[in-house]
Design a protein around this motif. Sequence first.
Motif, PDB file in Angstrom:
ATOM      1  N   PRO A  36      64.189  65.915 -75.258  1.00 32.10           N
ATOM      2  CA  PRO A  36      62.903  66.425 -74.736  1.00 32.10           C
ATOM      3  C   PRO A  36      62.397  67.662 -75.458  1.00 32.10           C
ATOM      4  CG  PRO A  36      64.366  65.844 -72.931  1.00 32.10           C
ATOM      5  CD  PRO A  36      65.174  65.737 -74.180  1.00 32.10           C
ATOM      6  N   HIS A  37      63.299  68.460 -75.981  1.00 32.84           N
ATOM      7  CA  HIS A  37      62.906  69.688 -76.652  1.00 32.84           C
ATOM      8  C   HIS A  37      61.866  69.421 -77.747  1.00 32.84           C
ATOM      9  CE1 HIS A  37      63.182  73.506 -78.774  1.00 32.84           C
ATOM     10  NE2 HIS A  37      63.543  72.861 -79.875  1.00 32.84           N
ATOM     11  N   TYR A  38      62.035  68.366 -78.489  1.00 33.25           N
ATOM     12  CA  TYR A  38      61.129  68.072 -79.609  1.00 33.25           C
ATOM     13  C   TYR A  38      59.801  67.513 -79.112  1.00 33.25           C
ATOM     14  CZ  TYR A  38      65.479  68.794 -82.050  1.00 33.25           C
ATOM     15  OH  TYR A  38      66.650  69.343 -82.504  1.00 33.25           O
ATOM     16  N   PHE A  39      59.842  66.742 -78.053  1.00 28.93           N
ATOM     17  CA  PHE A  39      58.598  66.270 -77.446  1.00 28.93           C
ATOM     18  C   PHE A  39      57.778  67.452 -76.948  1.00 28.93           C
ATOM     19  CE2 PHE A  39      56.410  65.186 -73.430  1.00 28.93           C
ATOM     20  CZ  PHE A  39      55.467  64.298 -73.922  1.00 28.93           C
ATOM     21  N   LEU A  40      58.413  68.427 -76.338  1.00 30.40           N
ATOM     22  CA  LEU A  40      57.707  69.595 -75.824  1.00 30.40           C
ATOM     23  C   LEU A  40      57.166  70.459 -76.961  1.00 30.40           C
ATOM     24  CD1 LEU A  40      60.116  70.572 -72.900  1.00 30.40           C
ATOM     25  CD2 LEU A  40      57.920  69.376 -72.750  1.00 30.40           C
ATOM     26  N   GLU A  41      57.915  70.586 -78.035  1.00 31.42           N
ATOM     27  CA  GLU A  41      57.437  71.344 -79.195  1.00 31.42           C
ATOM     28  C   GLU A  41      56.164  70.725 -79.761  1.00 31.42           C
ATOM     29  OE1 GLU A  41      60.360  71.714 -82.224  1.00 31.42           O
ATOM     30  OE2 GLU A  41      61.325  73.454 -81.304  1.00 31.42           O
ATOM     31  N   VAL A  42      56.182  69.414 -79.912  1.00 28.22           N
ATOM     32  CA  VAL A  42      55.005  68.719 -80.450  1.00 28.22           C
ATOM     33  C   VAL A  42      53.818  68.882 -79.510  1.00 28.22           C
ATOM     34  CG1 VAL A  42      54.065  66.457 -81.046  1.00 28.22           C
ATOM     35  CG2 VAL A  42      56.359  67.077 -81.800  1.00 28.22           C
ATOM     36  N   ILE A  83      50.686  61.519 -70.910  1.00 27.86           N
ATOM     37  CA  ILE A  83      51.738  61.107 -71.833  1.00 27.86           C
ATOM     38  C   ILE A  83      53.070  61.449 -71.175  1.00 27.86           C
ATOM     39  CG2 ILE A  83      52.710  61.397 -74.133  1.00 27.86           C
ATOM     40  CD1 ILE A  83      49.887  62.451 -74.924  1.00 27.86           C
ATOM     41  N   LEU A  84      53.873  60.453 -70.969  1.00 31.96           N
ATOM     42  CA  LEU A  84      55.141  60.615 -70.249  1.00 31.96           C
ATOM     43  C   LEU A  84      56.310  60.337 -71.180  1.00 31.96           C
ATOM     44  CD1 LEU A  84      56.824  60.944 -67.623  1.00 31.96           C
ATOM     45  CD2 LEU A  84      56.480  58.480 -67.251  1.00 31.96           C
ATOM     46  N   TYR A  85      57.247  61.281 -71.198  1.00 32.42           N
ATOM     47  CA  TYR A  85      58.507  61.031 -71.898  1.00 32.42           C
ATOM     48  C   TYR A  85      59.624  61.011 -70.861  1.00 32.42           C
ATOM     49  CZ  TYR A  85      62.350  61.041 -75.207  1.00 32.42           C
ATOM     50  OH  TYR A  85      63.468  60.690 -75.912  1.00 32.42           O
ATOM     51  N   THR A  86      60.249  59.853 -70.702  1.00 36.37           N
ATOM     52  CA  THR A  86      61.365  59.679 -69.779  1.00 36.37           C
ATOM     53  C   THR A  86      62.657  59.693 -70.585  1.00 36.37           C
ATOM     54  OG1 THR A  86      59.970  58.334 -68.328  1.00 36.37           O
ATOM     55  CG2 THR A  86      62.352  58.235 -67.976  1.00 36.37           C
ATOM     56  N   TYR A  87      63.463  60.716 -70.342  1.00 33.33           N
ATOM     57  CA  TYR A  87      64.698  60.913 -71.106  1.00 33.33           C
ATOM     58  C   TYR A  87      65.902  60.529 -70.249  1.00 33.33           C
ATOM     59  CZ  TYR A  87      68.465  63.447 -73.501  1.00 33.33           C
ATOM     60  OH  TYR A  87      69.635  63.789 -74.138  1.00 33.33           O
ATOM     61  N   HIS A  88      66.818  59.763 -70.852  1.00 34.62           N
ATOM     62  CA  HIS A  88      68.017  59.304 -70.146  1.00 34.62           C
ATOM     63  C   HIS A  88      69.231  60.051 -70.698  1.00 34.62           C
ATOM     64  CE1 HIS A  88      65.275  56.207 -68.872  1.00 34.62           C
ATOM     65  NE2 HIS A  88      65.168  55.715 -70.097  1.00 34.62           N
ATOM     66  N   LYS A 113      71.628  52.205 -76.879  1.00 34.23           N
ATOM     67  CA  LYS A 113      70.368  52.185 -76.145  1.00 34.23           C
ATOM     68  C   LYS A 113      69.515  53.386 -76.562  1.00 34.23           C
ATOM     69  CE  LYS A 113      71.373  48.629 -73.505  1.00 34.23           C
ATOM     70  NZ  LYS A 113      70.602  47.356 -73.568  1.00 34.23           N
ATOM     71  N   PRO A 114      68.183  53.294 -76.445  1.00 30.50           N
ATOM     72  CA  PRO A 114      67.325  54.429 -76.800  1.00 30.50           C
ATOM     73  C   PRO A 114      67.520  55.593 -75.832  1.00 30.50           C
ATOM     74  CG  PRO A 114      66.025  52.678 -75.800  1.00 30.50           C
ATOM     75  CD  PRO A 114      67.395  52.107 -76.044  1.00 30.50           C
ATOM     76  N   LEU A 115      67.324  56.802 -76.336  1.00 28.41           N
ATOM     77  CA  LEU A 115      67.476  57.989 -75.500  1.00 28.41           C
ATOM     78  C   LEU A 115      66.389  58.109 -74.447  1.00 28.41           C
ATOM     79  CD1 LEU A 115      68.366  60.662 -78.221  1.00 28.41           C
ATOM     80  CD2 LEU A 115      69.928  59.511 -76.640  1.00 28.41           C
ATOM     81  N   GLY A 116      65.233  57.529 -74.724  1.00 25.08           N
ATOM     82  CA  GLY A 116      64.140  57.668 -73.771  1.00 25.08           C
ATOM     83  C   GLY A 116      63.042  56.664 -73.999  1.00 25.08           C
ATOM     84  N   THR A 117      61.987  56.819 -73.207  1.00 24.57           N
ATOM     85  CA  THR A 117      60.813  55.948 -73.290  1.00 24.57           C
ATOM     86  C   THR A 117      59.565  56.811 -73.339  1.00 24.57           C
ATOM     87  OG1 THR A 117      61.944  54.255 -71.984  1.00 24.57           O
ATOM     88  CG2 THR A 117      59.547  54.077 -72.194  1.00 24.57           C
ATOM     89  N   LEU A 118      58.710  56.539 -74.299  1.00 26.22           N
ATOM     90  CA  LEU A 118      57.448  57.256 -74.473  1.00 26.22           C
ATOM     91  C   LEU A 118      56.327  56.351 -73.985  1.00 26.22           C
ATOM     92  CD1 LEU A 118      56.447  59.961 -75.686  1.00 26.22           C
ATOM     93  CD2 LEU A 118      56.154  58.766 -77.868  1.00 26.22           C
ATOM     94  N   SER A 119      55.552  56.841 -73.014  1.00 22.35           N
ATOM     95  CA  SER A 119      54.511  56.006 -72.401  1.00 22.35           C
ATOM     96  C   SER A 119      53.195  56.764 -72.330  1.00 22.35           C
ATOM     97  CB  SER A 119      54.927  55.586 -70.977  1.00 22.35           C
ATOM     98  OG  SER A 119      56.205  55.009 -70.975  1.00 22.35           O
ATOM     99  N   LEU A 120      52.107  56.003 -72.312  1.00 19.80           N
ATOM    100  CA  LEU A 120      50.775  56.594 -72.210  1.00 19.80           C
ATOM    101  C   LEU A 120      49.975  55.891 -71.129  1.00 19.80           C
ATOM    102  CD1 LEU A 120      48.527  57.840 -75.025  1.00 19.80           C
ATOM    103  CD2 LEU A 120      47.534  56.316 -73.318  1.00 19.80           C
TER     104      LEU A 120
END
Length: 677
Positions: free
Chosen positions: A103-109, A259-264, A271-278
């Motif tokens: 999530p840190h990188y999603f928040l930076e962007v 824009i939602l980032y769901t991090y697991h 498996k992917p670390l998360g899901t990026l949705s709009l």
Amino acid sequence: MSLQNSTAVVVGDGGGGGGGGGEIEEEAKAGFEQENSGTVPDDDNNSRCTPGLDDQTRSTPQSRPGDKFEPVDIIAAASSHPSSGLPPEIWTLVQSAPANFTPHYFLEVSRNLLENPNLTASHLSRAELSYQSFTDASFNPSATHPHDLAKIIRHLKPDHQPLLVDGGVPGYALEWTVVRKLIPRNPKLDESLLQTCHLFTSNEDVVVRSHDGKAREEDEDEEEERTIKAERYLVVYLPHATDPDKIPFYHPKIRGLAILYTYHPTVSPGKPLGTLSLYYDLFPQRPLDNRMTRTALKMLEIIHKHSRGRMAGYQKRVHHDIVIAQKPFQDTYAYLKGKYCKGLIDAWVEQTPAEKHVFEDLGIAAFLIELWTGMYGGGNSAQESAEFKGEEMQGAERNEEIDLERANANAKAKAKTNFPGFVDIGCGNGILVWILNQEGWSGWGFDARRRKTWATFDSSYDDKLKEMLLVPEVLNLKPSSIDVDINVNESLATTHLAGPATHNGIFPTGTFIVANHADELTIWTPCLAFLSESPFIAIPCCSHNFGGTRFRAPRRAAKAAGAPLAENHAISAPAKPKGKPATQSAYSTFCSYVSHVTSLMDYVPESEYLRIPSTRNFAVLGREKQREGERVSAFEDRMAVVRGIVEKEMATSIEVVREAWVERGSGLMKPGTGSGH
């Protein structure tokens, strides 16, 4: 909405709704506006500021889904999509993709895009923040009314007050709020748009459903429902518009975007670390259409790309707006483009592409005007812009904006009065000289070869654009008596060569020297400035030594401790993947060499990557001396200093350097040589 704004242009209708911009705007997208995306001229291959997906996949093996941007089929995957917590009667899921980053990188962007929508929006120049909660101690995330959100809110203009999500977002907590104004590149075609931006976070478990691998899609009883731990980060953008017809072309006709980032955090291997949705909040009268869907797809791809790039350890190499802030530069550029662009392109007579040279010179002119306003107008436009853009602007009313505009106008008027004049050495087509004089900045230029464009200007420019060869006084074997107390528009004729007029490079004290892609003259520019005790700007292009011969410059570091060049790492070696040796392009080493010579001439070397449509957009400035108390006052002493440096750098006598220079200069004056610049 910053993220989809650009994509509305990239994948949307090309020019409908009054926002397409016509030929001029289209050329700008291919030229000047390309620079705002962060083109890096350090490398010969012009890599972008964020590594592309293809670059990542070539250098890193695909270990799991989400490393590469691969959107899913929303209809087929709807049942297995992680729960968002957003009311489905309001928010429509438009696009989704697995993602592999923390999530840190999603928040930076997300934070970076708040002030820089131009990174994804080709019709936007920037965003101005009128309120931001990051440093507001009174920020109340549980507020149910805008006035309760923070103490300053009630003092903002009504249209600048933030919008709240009705009822909040169940299961989420509000983290920050920003109100910004999206600034279009061409204000004559597109209106600005206010927008509220929120970040919500949630640590609640989410419910997902999945098939057991044997059931068909229609067999709902075969689906398995399970609860998993998750972290959710939701960025919501709300345009300040209740009528879709009032929303500018560059912005989708929607009430809101999420824009939602769901991090697991406990995801299984592979498996992917998360899901990026709009998600869109649609107007009832504006159903989801193909353009909106494609816009959302492109937006997610950009966020995924930038987040993956940051996670891979990418460090930005190019830093714009070090000397002049983004806002004053872009405002002045927009003004100049609207005033001169079409006329210059329509009257173009050179063989080279009109758009590139016109947009380039408009950009350089805008930079110089703001630079000179700060130098000679008693203020610093970059500092004033930065201060106004910060916390003070949170309570600014319209009268304060008017006061700022008036102060800027007064500073420009004062600067023009105090301006000592400029000379553009190697002025090429003369457009830069013409624009600056038209705007009231007195100066002239000369070049070894007359250009066709000169004849398109009125007769007053006969004395402002001259065909002459520069032969530095340092190379004169019989030094002449120099009188530097002359008018800036007067030229010094010398007798170094028989035939064509020449200039010895000695200008009235204080004359601002401009060397824009001046090739052979570039490396001489700091030396000429030192001799004339003048400030200068040099924008390097091709690498030439003091004899005018093409060469690969040695990489040198500027000696001035704490110089801006060192601070912004403008020409530091680009990061390379492990296992590959670091290399620098000929252009990069020449830029460092020009900065090195600037330092040798006792200037504090400053640097800026200009926002112009050229990969050769690095500028070196010399305005301040390193040792003011130890200046070389006598002209002959300064001559001796320059002559010694030239001989040392060339490892030969000044006589040999002169012979090489004269031979090169004679060739430059032949018809048909040179370019449209």
